[in-house]
Design an enzyme around this catalytic site. Sequence first.
Site, PDB file in Angstrom:
ATOM      1  N   LYS A  88      -8.528   4.482  -6.399  1.00  0.00           N
ATOM      2  CA  LYS A  88      -9.163   5.463  -7.359  1.00  0.00           C
ATOM      3  C   LYS A  88     -10.287   6.355  -6.721  1.00  0.00           C
ATOM      4  O   LYS A  88     -10.585   7.365  -6.815  1.00  0.00           O
ATOM      5  CB  LYS A  88      -9.227   5.044  -8.812  1.00  0.00           C
ATOM      6  CG  LYS A  88      -8.049   4.567  -9.498  1.00  0.00           C
ATOM      7  CD  LYS A  88      -8.262   4.006 -10.903  1.00  0.00           C
ATOM      8  CE  LYS A  88      -6.824   3.899 -11.716  1.00  0.00           C
ATOM      9  NZ  LYS A  88      -6.914   3.238 -12.795  1.00  0.00           N
ATOM     10  N   SER A 133      -4.366   3.392 -17.989  1.00  0.00           N
ATOM     11  CA  SER A 133      -5.613   3.308 -17.614  1.00  0.00           C
ATOM     12  C   SER A 133      -6.502   4.819 -18.095  1.00  0.00           C
ATOM     13  O   SER A 133      -7.332   5.181 -17.446  1.00  0.00           O
ATOM     14  CB  SER A 133      -5.967   2.885 -16.208  1.00  0.00           C
ATOM     15  OG  SER A 133      -5.341   4.102 -15.432  1.00  0.00           O
ATOM     16  N   GLY A 168       0.858  -1.121   0.144  1.00  0.00           N
ATOM     17  CA  GLY A 168      -0.066   0.083   0.033  1.00  0.00           C
ATOM     18  C   GLY A 168       0.863   1.054  -0.009  1.00  0.00           C
ATOM     19  O   GLY A 168       1.995   1.271   0.173  1.00  0.00           O
ATOM     20  N   PRO A 169       0.261   2.327  -0.185  1.00  0.00           N
ATOM     21  CA  PRO A 169       1.046   3.767  -0.340  1.00  0.00           C
ATOM     22  C   PRO A 169       1.584   3.825   0.998  1.00  0.00           C
ATOM     23  O   PRO A 169       1.263   3.123   2.149  1.00  0.00           O
ATOM     24  CB  PRO A 169      -0.087   4.513  -0.453  1.00  0.00           C
ATOM     25  CG  PRO A 169      -1.168   4.006  -0.708  1.00  0.00           C
ATOM     26  CD  PRO A 169      -1.173   2.637  -0.346  1.00  0.00           C
ATOM     27  N   PRO A 170       2.479   5.119   1.268  1.00  0.00           N
ATOM     28  CA  PRO A 170       3.036   5.396   2.593  1.00  0.00           C
ATOM     29  C   PRO A 170       2.085   5.680   3.671  1.00  0.00           C
ATOM     30  O   PRO A 170       1.182   6.359   3.210  1.00  0.00           O
ATOM     31  CB  PRO A 170       4.216   6.291   2.195  1.00  0.00           C
ATOM     32  CG  PRO A 170       4.467   6.007   0.677  1.00  0.00           C
ATOM     33  CD  PRO A 170       2.978   5.612  -0.039  1.00  0.00           C
ATOM     34  N   GLY A 171       2.508   5.449   4.639  1.00  0.00           N
ATOM     35  CA  GLY A 171       1.897   6.162   5.881  1.00  0.00           C
ATOM     36  C   GLY A 171       0.334   5.532   6.169  1.00  0.00           C
ATOM     37  O   GLY A 171      -0.281   6.011   7.077  1.00  0.00           O
ATOM     38  N   VAL A 172       0.037   4.357   5.462  1.00  0.00           N
ATOM     39  CA  VAL A 172      -1.260   3.475   5.777  1.00  0.00           C
ATOM     40  C   VAL A 172      -0.984   2.814   6.912  1.00  0.00           C
ATOM     41  O   VAL A 172      -1.969   2.119   7.181  1.00  0.00           O
ATOM     42  CB  VAL A 172      -1.766   2.848   4.337  1.00  0.00           C
ATOM     43  CG1 VAL A 172      -2.208   3.778   3.342  1.00  0.00           C
ATOM     44  CG2 VAL A 172      -0.915   1.720   4.043  1.00  0.00           C
ATOM     45  N   GLY A 173       0.068   2.632   7.348  1.00  0.00           N
ATOM     46  CA  GLY A 173       0.063   1.807   8.677  1.00  0.00           C
ATOM     47  C   GLY A 173       0.775   0.258   8.362  1.00  0.00           C
ATOM     48  O   GLY A 173       0.403  -0.525   9.381  1.00  0.00           O
ATOM     49  N   LYS A 174       1.461   0.302   7.430  1.00  0.00           N
ATOM     50  CA  LYS A 174       2.091  -1.234   7.165  1.00  0.00           C
ATOM     51  C   LYS A 174       2.803  -1.568   8.450  1.00  0.00           C
ATOM     52  O   LYS A 174       2.925  -2.686   8.867  1.00  0.00           O
ATOM     53  CB  LYS A 174       2.537  -1.249   5.855  1.00  0.00           C
ATOM     54  CG  LYS A 174       1.778  -0.823   4.856  1.00  0.00           C
ATOM     55  CD  LYS A 174       2.473  -0.924   3.292  1.00  0.00           C
ATOM     56  CE  LYS A 174       3.795   0.112   3.204  1.00  0.00           C
ATOM     57  NZ  LYS A 174       3.194   1.515   3.004  1.00  0.00           N
ATOM     58  N   THR A 175       3.739  -0.677   8.544  1.00  0.00           N
ATOM     59  CA  THR A 175       4.906  -1.005   9.606  1.00  0.00           C
ATOM     60  C   THR A 175       4.104  -1.064  10.981  1.00  0.00           C
ATOM     61  O   THR A 175       4.460  -2.041  11.755  1.00  0.00           O
ATOM     62  CB  THR A 175       5.998   0.223   9.518  1.00  0.00           C
ATOM     63  OG1 THR A 175       6.326   0.504   8.388  1.00  0.00           O
ATOM     64  CG2 THR A 175       7.163  -0.356  10.506  1.00  0.00           C
TER      65      THR A 175
HETATM   66  P1  ADP Z   1       3.666   2.742   6.395  1.00  0.00           P
HETATM   67  O1  ADP Z   1       4.716   1.692   6.994  1.00  0.00           O
HETATM   68  O2  ADP Z   1       2.476   2.146   5.701  1.00  0.00           O
HETATM   69  O3  ADP Z   1       4.512   3.549   5.436  1.00  0.00           O
HETATM   70  P2  ADP Z   1       3.518   3.506   8.991  1.00  0.00           P
HETATM   71  O4  ADP Z   1       3.235   2.291   9.618  1.00  0.00           O
HETATM   72  O5  ADP Z   1       4.626   4.208   9.369  1.00  0.00           O
HETATM   73  O6  ADP Z   1       3.206   3.715   7.644  1.00  0.00           O
HETATM   74  O7  ADP Z   1       2.345   4.548   9.760  1.00  0.00           O
HETATM   75  C1  ADP Z   1       2.195   5.626  10.118  1.00  0.00           C
HETATM   76  C2  ADP Z   1       1.671   5.994  11.043  1.00  0.00           C
HETATM   77  O8  ADP Z   1       0.311   6.297  10.670  1.00  0.00           O
HETATM   78  C3  ADP Z   1       2.153   5.541  12.187  1.00  0.00           C
HETATM   79  O9  ADP Z   1       2.217   6.229  13.489  1.00  0.00           O
HETATM   80  C4  ADP Z   1       0.687   4.449  12.446  1.00  0.00           C
HETATM   81  O10 ADP Z   1       0.521   4.279  13.758  1.00  0.00           O
HETATM   82  C5  ADP Z   1      -0.230   5.445  11.921  1.00  0.00           C
HETATM   83  N1  ADP Z   1      -1.401   4.613  11.342  1.00  0.00           N
HETATM   84  C6  ADP Z   1      -1.611   4.379  10.254  1.00  0.00           C
HETATM   85  N2  ADP Z   1      -2.843   3.695   9.910  1.00  0.00           N
HETATM   86  C7  ADP Z   1      -3.318   3.688  11.033  1.00  0.00           C
HETATM   87  C8  ADP Z   1      -4.612   3.215  11.607  1.00  0.00           C
HETATM   88  N3  ADP Z   1      -5.592   2.770  10.669  1.00  0.00           N
HETATM   89  N4  ADP Z   1      -4.953   3.489  12.678  1.00  0.00           N
HETATM   90  C9  ADP Z   1      -4.138   4.367  13.814  1.00  0.00           C
HETATM   91  N5  ADP Z   1      -2.977   4.543  13.292  1.00  0.00           N
HETATM   92  C10 ADP Z   1      -2.668   4.310  11.907  1.00  0.00           C
END
Ligand code: ADP
Length: 985
Positions: free
Chosen positions: A928, A885, A471-478
């Site tokens: 999208k 697309s 997924g895109p950055p910042g969606v909480g993967k890590t």
């Molecule tokens: P990624 O690895 O996808 O780039 P991160 O895991 O670093 O993103 O997430 C960035 C921040 O967003 C983290 O502090 C995370 O806790 C927060 N975050 C992302 N998704 C959620 C969610 N669904 N609920 C709560 N916090 C979230």
Amino acid sequence: MLKLLSSTAASCPQAHAFATVPALRTKPSSSSPLFDALSQLTRLTARRSRTVTYRRFFCSDSSGDSGEDGSLAEVELKDAKADSEESDPKSSSAIVSTSPRPEDYLTVLALPLPHRPLFPGFYMPIYVKDPKLLAALQENRKRQAPYAGAFLLKDEPGIDSSGSETEKSVYDLKGKELFNRLHEVGTLAQITSIQGDQVVLIGHRRLRMTELVSEDPLTVKVDHIKDKPYDKDDDVIKATSFEVISTLRDVLKTSSLWRDHVQTYTQHIGDFSFPRLADFGAAISGGNKLQCQQVLEELDVYKRLKLTLELVKKEMEIRKIQESIAKAIEEKISGEQRRYLLNEQLKAIKKELGLETDDKTALSSKFRERIEQYKDKCPPHILQVIEEELTKLQLLEASSSEFNVTRNYLDWLTALPWGSYSDENFDVLRAQQILDEDHYGLTDVKERILEFIAVGKLRGTSQGKIICLSGPPGVGKTSIGRSIARALNRKFFRFSVGGLADVAEIKGHRRTYIGAMPGKMVQCLKNVGTANPLVLIDEIDKLGRGHAGDPASALLELLDPEQNANFLDHYLDVPIDLSKVLFVCTANVVENIPNPLLDRMEVIAIAGYITDEKMHIARDYLEKTTREACGIKPEQVEVTDAALLGLIENYCREAGVRNLQKQIEKIYRKIALKLVRQGALSESAVAGEVVETDNAKAENVDESSQKIAGSDMKVEAETVETSSHNQTAETAVEAVTIQTDDQSQSDVDLKDITEREKVQDNEAAKAVEKVLVDESNLADYVGKPVFHAERIYDQTPVGVVMGLAWTAMGGSTLYIETTQVEQGDGKGALHVTGQLGDVMKESAQIAHTVARSILLEKEPNSPFFANSKLHLHVPAGATPKDGPSAGCTMITSMLSLAMKKIVRKDLAMTGEVTLTGKILPIGGVKEKTIAARRSDVKTIIFPSANRRDFDELTPNVKEGLDVHFVADYSQIFNVAFSDEQNKEK
Ligand code: ADP
């Protein structure tokens, strides 16, 4: 008389008794000069110690069942008539003078000898168990006739002579039976002493039994037999005897057993009596009783010597073998002792020289201690390697480089959690609670994790799996990775492989390199201390290309459940089991993951969040954690919903929430500073001082800087009861701090502007204000809204159409624009700009052709495409990750220009078109859709093949959207160029 002290070693299996006796002077007529010298010597000695001579001999065993092995018998011999003996050559063989002379005994008591024959000149103690025989012997002694015949007992036919049975039955034999079992040839034996049942005999001369006289005790008639005459100068006899002597000497060299006897014999007897030499050799040899008996019976001197030579030669061989066996054993033992001794010495020397530090032992014991806890669980081959290395460590110089290598190696080996696992949590409800605690939404990811736990619970163990979160950055993967570890009660370890090109990062260096290190996985295990952690491998889609070795295949070896039970790190050099490790990978673009890796993964896509979700995340998660991180209490601050919404809509429009988190952090940092400043101001006010800011910039506080900073901050102050002052006070504090920190406008300098303010009421000094952030003062905290490229037009003009794209950053909207560059007959052409690959360029060409054919249909007379040179632009950020697309968007843009019609307001579309105008399916429907919502799109056109994807979306994502699913371009045409739109215009 010759004095002989014969001391022999304790065990002499082959001889039961022996002693050389002076009676060797059997031939006084001998002309040997040696003999003369000997005679002189003996006479002198005899005179000096006339009365008593001690003879000692050692006897190993004579009876077999006496149990008195090794008894030392001291025999006293009276030598009263030595002189007279000498004067009478005939009595030469008598040791104790007796009357009558030995040769007068023609009837003697027969003593059975069980083990060996008695040779003339030798002692032999025997045990007489038969009381009658013993009494008769004693009687004989008293009668001054201490002689008996000693005869070797024949083996009982058919019974092994070595058996103890025979020995016992010897004493039961009586009379005729005994007579028949005795060898005919024996020895006339003088009885020198009788102690209890022990009788000591000395051999005198050879006898032959002729007939039985009486049965109990057995008495026989005997003939005295003499050696056959021989020529003492015979060369052959001489040579044979010399050979016997030299062999005896050799025996002597190898063994000290008979040293005294041989020495005495060879020194004093020399070559003068060949028959005696033969007897001597046979007596001391290890020959068996029959061989000895053969020597005794042989009257031909030469033949007897030959027999003896054979025996002593054999003895010599045995000695040699015995010696080599002894030597080998001794070498083995002494080798070990030597090693031990040398090691001890080495240690001592090293200690003395200061080379041996106590560190070494301390180190070893440290390593041993460490491994002790894993001793039961650690695989034996690992323990063996550790043991070997520990031994090596002891032997190495502490200052050598190899010592360091070994020490480091041991450090790693012993630091790993061999076979130690953390107890896994298989409680689904608890896991769900933990996952919900950490993250909002993400239902499919959570669901997948719960499935994993459920399987683990049913199976009893959870198996290593590879989950890939994309997924895109910042969606909480890590962060969800971290949360999964918490839910499963596993240790968490994260490492990023983005740009990783060196295989050694994963597989480790070989130990021979200087500064060699094990790979990331081994480091991970050491770090977490359990063998079943959750390992998060970040950015697996950005793996570098190694110049030596491929990191992707190294990763595959690490991740593949088929291979990683025996993962071999180059540094560690022993296989480690990674099959219990749970791997979670993250990627932005799944397509960039090397295929073999992707094959083994279970991909879970996280598309991004819509505004509504972001609100929840911001409110329930980000705000909370940030507030805690800044040390602010909930009652000290209030961020309104409107402020959050403004933040999300105007500042953080990307798919993930990282930027949102940053903005929230920014707000809270400012609030923290504000609160601290106010606190400081209040404290100063309590002291009655005029507060001045220490900041040099404070003096430059002026209107202009305030202008840059934006409007003054509005602070609502509320009084809060403080614990130290039990009184409440209401005070309104005006804004004291204005701060800008607008990162989006990086050219604007950040300045802290502080205004002094006298605190009007001292009593309010300790009051803490509540900071309110709402829509109106949001810009004070996060600066002005970011200029947003996604939505430029309220109503798109002619030739401009909004498309939907899917990139590594998530979904996004973009404008595709077409303008006319030139017009003229036959000028029809297409010029394309934007960072487009070949596929997109072709797609543009196709769009051009399809648009032309559609226009031909709608306005058959229009020469637009034939005569116009067009310029089509696709913005850079639109390069889609799933191939083209934008076909339908490009066609619509061209048609809009050609027909001079604008497209419907708030419309976005996506889809690829074939030459015949059919619409092909696309990827990333969710992304999208979310992007379209963010850009306030009301109407979306999707390929009809994507209807299912859309239907699966959650209601809040679909809500309020007018979606058209199309299979053919004509349908798009109808939606886009609805006449009302153009009529309105
Ligand atoms: P990624 O690895 O996808 O780039 P991160 O895991 O670093 O993103 O997430 C960035 C921040 O967003 C983290 O502090 C995370 O806790 C927060 N975050 C992302 N998704 C959620 C969610 N669904 N609920 C709560 N916090 C979230």
